[in-house]
Scaffold this motif. Structure first.
Motif, PDB file in Angstrom:
ATOM      1  N   UNK A 337       0.850  -1.206   0.000  1.00 26.74           N
ATOM      2  CA  UNK A 337       0.000   0.000   0.000  1.00 26.74           C
ATOM      3  C   UNK A 337       0.878   1.246   0.000  1.00 26.74           C
ATOM      4  N   UNK A 338       1.918   1.236   0.828  1.00 28.57           N
ATOM      5  CA  UNK A 338       2.828   2.380   0.919  1.00 28.57           C
ATOM      6  C   UNK A 338       3.540   2.628  -0.412  1.00 28.57           C
ATOM      7  N   UNK A 339       3.890   1.528  -1.098  1.00 23.96           N
ATOM      8  CA  UNK A 339       4.598   1.641  -2.383  1.00 23.96           C
ATOM      9  C   UNK A 339       3.642   1.849  -3.563  1.00 23.96           C
ATOM     10  N   UNK A 340       2.328   1.918  -3.259  1.00 22.74           N
ATOM     11  CA  UNK A 340       1.297   2.163  -4.290  1.00 22.74           C
ATOM     12  C   UNK A 340       1.268   1.075  -5.357  1.00 22.74           C
ATOM     13  N   UNK A 341       1.480  -0.179  -4.957  1.00 23.38           N
ATOM     14  CA  UNK A 341       1.415  -1.281  -5.921  1.00 23.38           C
ATOM     15  C   UNK A 341       0.328  -2.285  -5.551  1.00 23.38           C
ATOM     16  N   UNK A 342      -0.516  -1.939  -4.558  1.00 23.03           N
ATOM     17  CA  UNK A 342      -1.534  -2.910  -4.125  1.00 23.03           C
ATOM     18  C   UNK A 342      -2.576  -3.167  -5.202  1.00 23.03           C
ATOM     19  N   UNK A 343      -2.717  -2.214  -6.165  1.00 22.19           N
ATOM     20  CA  UNK A 343      -3.683  -2.410  -7.244  1.00 22.19           C
ATOM     21  C   UNK A 343      -3.105  -3.219  -8.406  1.00 22.19           C
ATOM     22  N   UNK A 344      -1.803  -3.502  -8.343  1.00 22.53           N
ATOM     23  CA  UNK A 344      -1.188  -4.334  -9.379  1.00 22.53           C
ATOM     24  C   UNK A 344      -1.828  -5.715  -9.361  1.00 22.53           C
ATOM     25  N   UNK A 345      -2.150  -6.243 -10.524  1.00 27.40           N
ATOM     26  CA  UNK A 345      -2.905  -7.498 -10.595  1.00 27.40           C
ATOM     27  C   UNK A 345      -2.129  -8.678 -10.011  1.00 27.40           C
ATOM     28  N   UNK A 346      -0.783  -8.658 -10.139  1.00 22.55           N
ATOM     29  CA  UNK A 346       0.022  -9.754  -9.594  1.00 22.55           C
ATOM     30  C   UNK A 346       0.106  -9.661  -8.069  1.00 22.55           C
ATOM     31  N   UNK A 367      -9.774  -8.109  -0.365  1.00 20.91           N
ATOM     32  CA  UNK A 367      -8.790  -7.800  -1.412  1.00 20.91           C
ATOM     33  C   UNK A 367      -9.369  -8.120  -2.785  1.00 20.91           C
ATOM     34  N   UNK A 368     -10.015  -9.276  -2.898  1.00 19.36           N
ATOM     35  CA  UNK A 368     -10.593  -9.712  -4.173  1.00 19.36           C
ATOM     36  C   UNK A 368     -11.630  -8.713  -4.676  1.00 19.36           C
ATOM     37  N   UNK A 369     -12.504  -8.248  -3.782  1.00 19.23           N
ATOM     38  CA  UNK A 369     -13.580  -7.335  -4.192  1.00 19.23           C
ATOM     39  C   UNK A 369     -13.051  -5.949  -4.561  1.00 19.23           C
ATOM     40  N   UNK A 370     -11.899  -5.556  -3.979  1.00 19.82           N
ATOM     41  CA  UNK A 370     -11.358  -4.216  -4.234  1.00 19.82           C
ATOM     42  C   UNK A 370     -10.403  -4.166  -5.420  1.00 19.82           C
ATOM     43  N   UNK A 371     -10.085  -5.319  -6.004  1.00 22.79           N
ATOM     44  CA  UNK A 371      -9.149  -5.315  -7.133  1.00 22.79           C
ATOM     45  C   UNK A 371      -9.791  -4.680  -8.367  1.00 22.79           C
ATOM     46  N   UNK A 372      -9.115  -3.713  -9.016  1.00 23.34           N
ATOM     47  CA  UNK A 372      -9.692  -3.063 -10.199  1.00 23.34           C
ATOM     48  C   UNK A 372      -9.823  -3.991 -11.392  1.00 23.34           C
ATOM     49  N   UNK A 373      -8.942  -4.981 -11.487  1.00 22.41           N
ATOM     50  CA  UNK A 373      -9.037  -5.994 -12.544  1.00 22.41           C
ATOM     51  C   UNK A 373      -8.583  -7.331 -11.987  1.00 22.41           C
ATOM     52  N   UNK A 374      -9.106  -8.413 -12.577  1.00 24.76           N
ATOM     53  CA  UNK A 374      -8.775  -9.753 -12.106  1.00 24.76           C
ATOM     54  C   UNK A 374      -8.447 -10.622 -13.309  1.00 24.76           C
ATOM     55  N   UNK A 375      -7.475 -11.498 -13.130  1.00 21.48           N
ATOM     56  CA  UNK A 375      -7.181 -12.474 -14.176  1.00 21.48           C
ATOM     57  C   UNK A 375      -7.501 -13.884 -13.670  1.00 21.48           C
ATOM     58  N   UNK A 376      -7.179 -14.867 -14.457  1.00 24.68           N
ATOM     59  CA  UNK A 376      -7.500 -16.254 -14.097  1.00 24.68           C
ATOM     60  C   UNK A 376      -6.831 -16.654 -12.784  1.00 24.68           C
TER      61      UNK A 376
END
Length: 684
Positions: A337-346, A367-376
């Motif tokens: 979160x501090x590094x601003x990468x929590x929205x990264x899909x990986x 975490x799953x519900x807040x992800x802007x995009x999801x992959x397989x």
């Protein structure tokens, strides 16, 4: 020299590009307008167009272009190269078309840019048209143009044309050979890549760090450790032993070839490690199941003030997930979160996997519900989290949302293993069989050993042991260790020693040295009261030198990991632990608890067997958790083997007596105990 001298102004604009400072570029542009007449000299216009296009200000670049009176090939190429650099490939081809319409013929700097644009857009026909134009003007014989054309053909899948282009090139430089080797590796033609490397060396070519890294990738794809070791020696001879990019490649190569000792040796010899060095070492450790060391490397990187990247954080989260290290995982989450990468899909997928594997399903859901995009991978991680909890309803709901909802993602082999596993752990026999039987027709996935093992486990857990055996006999593939292991486990639970013997014989044939197979058979016989046969199995294990895996349970308290074995009295707070065990035993007896002594490994009197099962490692860990962790904090215990029937029943009683939430993660699934009930609903 006056400030408005064109060469000085051009140098300032180049500085703006190299420093990525658009403000400096605009200040210089303003100065030029103030001190020069319109239209501007072509020299300055070209510099301005180059600056704006490289800094991704295309509107400004195009405006300067429209105000330029004499547009040369340099003018147009500056704009086109900037578009390509910033991945505006279609725009670059439009400008190329406008340049040709303006009767300006491209040069040897223009063609490499538009070849790259056509390959990036996967437009081989456009690439061929550009090739014809370059051939017409004679630029195709330039080594850089020819190399770009070859790269375009390779990346658009035209292998024959690419090979022909390579063979017809009159001159080949290092970049050409690197492009050939790299494209061969990416195309899965590793032997071709190795042959090209040898040919390059034979014509006195001198490879660089790119050549070595690409060759290492070929060795990885072939899992050829010996060839990579030979290349390592050649790298040292060639003077690249200190090159950080090559050393990073070696760390990655050795890690992927399961030689973690060499990987660590190379990593420790890197004098000036960069972020890729740390990421490569982390990844190598995680891939080789050295999760604890991976976490230590991550902490070391933090001490060295290395800025965390999305790759570094996702790798560390994967290590925490395998260790069950929820607390460290939460700290890494905070760092993400501090590094601003929590929205990264990986990173997001790794977080879902972490919380799912650590039994914190609520955090996984958030975490799953807040992800802007999801992959397989994200969907698989969430479904697997529900499967570990035995929550078949949510696992199937998510599976249907993934496949039938707006996402419409095709499930993978792994997805269906998780779904079938959820059905097995929840006892949903009919639903599980429906999904298994629809795999080929509905999803086009051929069932593998893991799927068959899940079905055998599904039937066996539910008590259909004979049906599970018939299912195995009708399998179109050879039954794996997992399949026979699932049947052996079901025979132990449901008291089927004869069938258990058959499963054990098959397991002994497939893996004669695995102690677990012998122990399962011994336990099956012991639970049926056949002590002589159970003792005989144990004696055979001892005679042939097979040692039983020691059972451990561990718990984290105050940043320390406390490990316990059965009958363990070595802990510094042992007297308090024993007092807590005695207190629990009294209160449980009053509450109606009766020890399950069927799986005691010894032919003892009933009272002695009750005492034997009372001092299992998970009970000792739980007693320690009750005295070490404050009330209200969930007690999380991890066990390297499957929890036994008596401990499972006992912890249900204890959770109600002490009013605490207790989470036990064994080698099969999670058990969340609360108010006298377990999340597995006794389908374990």
């Amino acid at each position: 020299m006056k400030l408005h001298h064109p060469n000085l102004l051009g140098s300032l604009l180049e500085s703006a590009v190299s420093s990525h400072c658009s403000l400096l570029g605009r200040v210089v542009h303003a100065y030029i307008i103030k001190n020069h007449d319109i239209p501007l000299p072509s020299f300055l216009s070209n510099h301005l167009i180059n600056m704006y296009s490289k800094l991704d200000h295309l509107n400004s670049a195009q405006l300067v272009l429209s105000l330029t009176h004499l547009r040369s090939v340099v003018t147009w190429t500056s704009l086109i190269s900037g578009c390509v650099q910033n991945r505006h490939f279609i725009t670059s081809l439009i400008h190329f078309s406008n340049m040709c319409r303006d009767s300006v013929f491209p040069n040897d700097f223009t063609f490499p840019c538009v070849f790259k644009a056509s390959s990036s857009l996967n437009m081989p026909i456009t690439g061929k048209q550009l090739h014809a134009l370059a051939l017409k003007g004679g630029q195709i014989y330039d080594v850089f143009v020819g190399c770009s054309a070859f790269d375009m053909y390779s990346k658009t899948g035209l292998r024959v044309d690419a090979r022909k282009m390579f063979d017809e090139m009159p001159h080949r430089n290092l970049a050409t050979w690197n492009a050939y080797i790299s494209n061969a590796v990416q195309d899965g033609r590793c032997l071709d890549a190795i042959g090209a490397f040898k040919q390059f060396i034979s014509v006195a070519g001198e490879p660089n760090n790119i050549t070595f890294c690409v060759f290492l990738n070929a060795c990885v794809d072939m899992s050829n450790l010996e060839l990579g070791q030979q290349l390592h020696a050649f790298i040292v001879r060639s003077g690249y032993r200190e090159d950080v990019s090559v050393l990073n490649g070696l760390v990655d190569f050795y890690g992927k070839c399961r030689d973690i000792v060499s990987s660590e040796m190379v990593f420790n010899r890197i004098r000036r490690k960069n972020v890729v060095s740390w990421c490569s070492m982390l990844s190598a450790l995680v891939q080789n199941h050295k999760e604890e060391q991976a976490c230590m490397v991550f902490l070391h990187a933090r001490k060295e003030e290395v800025e965390p990247t999305d790759f570094m954080i996702s790798s560390t989260l994967s290590a925490c997930a395998e260790l069950g290290g929820l607390e460290l995982g939460k700290l890494v989450h905070a760092l993400a979160v501090k590094a601003c990468v929590e929205d990264n899909i990986f990173v997001g997928s790794a977080l879902v996997d972490l919380y799912g594997k650590c039994g914190s399903i609520e955090n996984a859901e958030q975490v799953f519900s807040e992800m802007p995009e999801r992959n397989l991978v994200t969907w698989n991680a969430m479904i697997s989290g529900y499967a570990h909890q035995g929550n078949v309803d949510m696992a199937l709901y998510l599976f249907e949302e993934m496949t039938l909802g707006s996402c419409s993602i095709t499930p993978s082999y792994v997805t269906l293993v998780s779904v079938l596993s959820a059905c097995s752990r929840a006892g949903a026999v009919e639903r599980g069989m429906q999904i298994f039987e629809s795999m080929r027709v509905k999803y086009g996935i051929e069932p593998g050993g893991e799927h068959y093992a899940c079905v055998v486990d599904l039937l066996g857990r539910a008590g259909f042991v004979d049906r599970a055996y018939e299912f195995i006999k009708n399998m179109p593939i050879h039954p794996t260790i997992s399949v026979w292991g699932a049947l052996a486990g079901a025979c132990r639970i449901h008291g089927k020693p004869e069938l258990g013997n058959i499963a054990a014989d098959k397991l002994f044939q497939l893996d004669p040295v695995d102690s677990g197979n012998h122990v399962v058979l011994s336990n099956t016989l012991a639970s049926a009261g056949r002590w002589e046969e159970a003792t005989l199995i144990r004696k055979e294990m001892k005679d042939i030198g097979i040692k039983k895996n020691v059972g451990y349970s561990w718990i984290v308290a105050k940043n320390r990991v406390h490990v316990f074995q059965a009958k363990d009295c070595s802990h510094e707070r042992n007297s308090e632990i024993q007092a807590m065990l005695s207190k629990l035993r009294r209160e449980m007896k009053e509450a109606g608890y009766v020890p399950n002594t069927n799986l005691s490994l010894f032919d003892l009197e009933e009272e002695e067997r009750a005492s034997e099962v009372w001092y299992h490692s998970e009970k000792i860990a739980l007693a320690f958790g009750l005295i070490a962790l404050p009330y209200g904090v969930p007690i999380r215990i991890t066990k390297n083997l499957r929890i036994c029937a008596d401990c499972h029943n006992a912890i249900k009683f204890i959770s109600r007596i002490v009013g605490r939430e207790i989470v036990v993660r064994d080698n099969n699934r999670f058990h969340n105990f609360k108010d006298g009930f377990c999340s597995c609903k006794d389908y374990w």
